[in-house]
Motif scaffolding. Sequence first.
Motif, PDB file in Angstrom:
ATOM      1  N   ARG A 164       0.866  -1.179   0.000  1.00 41.08           N
ATOM      2  CA  ARG A 164       0.000   0.000   0.000  1.00 41.08           C
ATOM      3  C   ARG A 164       0.895   1.218   0.000  1.00 41.08           C
ATOM      4  O   ARG A 164       1.963   1.213   0.613  1.00 41.08           O
ATOM      5  N   VAL A 165       0.460   2.250  -0.704  1.00 42.07           N
ATOM      6  CA  VAL A 165       1.310   3.418  -0.939  1.00 42.07           C
ATOM      7  C   VAL A 165       0.589   4.685  -0.498  1.00 42.07           C
ATOM      8  O   VAL A 165      -0.606   4.850  -0.766  1.00 42.07           O
ATOM      9  N   ALA A 166       1.331   5.582   0.153  1.00 47.02           N
ATOM     10  CA  ALA A 166       0.828   6.905   0.506  1.00 47.02           C
ATOM     11  C   ALA A 166       1.795   7.939  -0.052  1.00 47.02           C
ATOM     12  O   ALA A 166       2.984   7.904   0.260  1.00 47.02           O
ATOM     13  N   VAL A 167       1.289   8.808  -0.902  1.00 42.35           N
ATOM     14  CA  VAL A 167       2.092   9.884  -1.459  1.00 42.35           C
ATOM     15  C   VAL A 167       1.543  11.182  -0.898  1.00 42.35           C
ATOM     16  O   VAL A 167       0.414  11.561  -1.198  1.00 42.35           O
ATOM     17  N   GLU A 168       2.322  11.835  -0.056  1.00 42.48           N
ATOM     18  CA  GLU A 168       1.882  13.043   0.642  1.00 42.48           C
ATOM     19  C   GLU A 168       2.328  14.289  -0.104  1.00 42.48           C
ATOM     20  O   GLU A 168       3.117  15.072   0.389  1.00 42.48           O
ATOM     21  N   THR A 169       1.835  14.444  -1.323  1.00 38.79           N
ATOM     22  CA  THR A 169       2.099  15.644  -2.105  1.00 38.79           C
ATOM     23  C   THR A 169       0.800  16.088  -2.746  1.00 38.79           C
ATOM     24  O   THR A 169      -0.072  15.254  -3.018  1.00 38.79           O
ATOM     25  N   PRO A 170       0.643  17.388  -2.993  1.00 34.53           N
ATOM     26  CA  PRO A 170      -0.603  17.868  -3.588  1.00 34.53           C
ATOM     27  C   PRO A 170      -0.882  17.205  -4.943  1.00 34.53           C
ATOM     28  O   PRO A 170       0.016  17.063  -5.774  1.00 34.53           O
ATOM     29  N   ALA A 194      -1.487  14.098  -5.731  1.00 32.64           N
ATOM     30  CA  ALA A 194      -0.783  12.834  -5.968  1.00 32.64           C
ATOM     31  C   ALA A 194      -1.646  11.610  -5.725  1.00 32.64           C
ATOM     32  O   ALA A 194      -1.128  10.517  -5.601  1.00 32.64           O
ATOM     33  N   SER A 195      -2.947  11.770  -5.665  1.00 34.46           N
ATOM     34  CA  SER A 195      -3.804  10.632  -5.332  1.00 34.46           C
ATOM     35  C   SER A 195      -3.680   9.497  -6.343  1.00 34.46           C
ATOM     36  O   SER A 195      -3.700   8.329  -5.974  1.00 34.46           O
ATOM     37  N   THR A 196      -3.546   9.808  -7.614  1.00 34.48           N
ATOM     38  CA  THR A 196      -3.418   8.737  -8.605  1.00 34.48           C
ATOM     39  C   THR A 196      -2.027   8.122  -8.587  1.00 34.48           C
ATOM     40  O   THR A 196      -1.880   6.959  -8.926  1.00 34.48           O
ATOM     41  N   ASP A 197      -1.015   8.885  -8.170  1.00 34.33           N
ATOM     42  CA  ASP A 197       0.342   8.327  -8.080  1.00 34.33           C
ATOM     43  C   ASP A 197       0.379   7.136  -7.138  1.00 34.33           C
ATOM     44  O   ASP A 197       0.952   6.094  -7.454  1.00 34.33           O
ATOM     45  N   ALA A 198      -0.221   7.267  -5.972  1.00 33.34           N
ATOM     46  CA  ALA A 198      -0.218   6.182  -4.992  1.00 33.34           C
ATOM     47  C   ALA A 198      -0.912   4.952  -5.549  1.00 33.34           C
ATOM     48  O   ALA A 198      -0.404   3.829  -5.425  1.00 33.34           O
ATOM     49  N   LEU A 245       7.327   5.467 -11.784  1.00 33.26           N
ATOM     50  CA  LEU A 245       6.222   6.023 -11.002  1.00 33.26           C
ATOM     51  C   LEU A 245       6.687   6.575  -9.654  1.00 33.26           C
ATOM     52  O   LEU A 245       6.254   7.644  -9.225  1.00 33.26           O
ATOM     53  N   ILE A 246       7.577   5.854  -8.971  1.00 40.22           N
ATOM     54  CA  ILE A 246       8.097   6.325  -7.681  1.00 40.22           C
ATOM     55  C   ILE A 246       8.929   7.586  -7.880  1.00 40.22           C
ATOM     56  O   ILE A 246       8.794   8.549  -7.136  1.00 40.22           O
ATOM     57  N   THR A 247       9.766   7.587  -8.913  1.00 39.07           N
ATOM     58  CA  THR A 247      10.598   8.767  -9.215  1.00 39.07           C
ATOM     59  C   THR A 247       9.712   9.966  -9.505  1.00 39.07           C
ATOM     60  O   THR A 247       9.969  11.082  -9.013  1.00 39.07           O
ATOM     61  N   ARG A 248       8.658   9.753 -10.302  1.00 41.87           N
ATOM     62  CA  ARG A 248       7.749  10.850 -10.647  1.00 41.87           C
ATOM     63  C   ARG A 248       7.033  11.376  -9.398  1.00 41.87           C
ATOM     64  O   ARG A 248       6.906  12.576  -9.200  1.00 41.87           O
TER      65      ARG A 248
END
Length: 191
Positions: free
Chosen positions: A101-107, A109-113, A183-186
């Motif tokens: 499970r992934v959490a991306v805490e950037t504005p 970024a919901s689809t990135d996770a 995807l992680i880099t982006r």
Amino acid sequence: MIAVHAKYRGREKRRADVVERSARALEALPGVGEFEILGVEDIRTQVADAEAALTLVMALLSDGGWAIGLGIADVTEDISDGDAATQAATNAVGTRPGQVRVAVETPGASTDAADIAAAFALLAHVLHKRTYEGREATSLVRRGMNQNEAAAALGISKQAMSQRLQAAGWPAEQAGWQLALHLITRAEAAR
């Protein structure tokens, strides 16, 4: 900043020993920091970059007994009980072994996770279906051997090595690796 939190969900009876040994072994991976051991089943660490995160998550997925949380966040954000990426990884970790499970805490970024989690779900499927011979073959190639060298190390023909790699889903793993890395880099660059 990128962090990984893993919760042991395997079947070993001496869980604390397995978790401790795993943490110490995983610390040897390039770009992986020292693990913090949280209780009997949980470990977490920060990693240097997207490739180190991917290598660590793949190692945990290969074992098959870990639920994994990946957190990506802005390093300047201040939280009293740790940095944002570590907290995001801890909040993201699930309970099912082999799940990332992934959490991306950037504005925005919901689809990135969701995209990163989907890439890891596909990679986990490939790894789960792999036989012992397939794990053996892919391990040698992953360490930098070409097919001829790996075949010689296993005492098999180059054709047999090629067949093992195909059956093990090696081309799919390589494609998934590149996708997850991108995807992680982006996601990290978006912060």
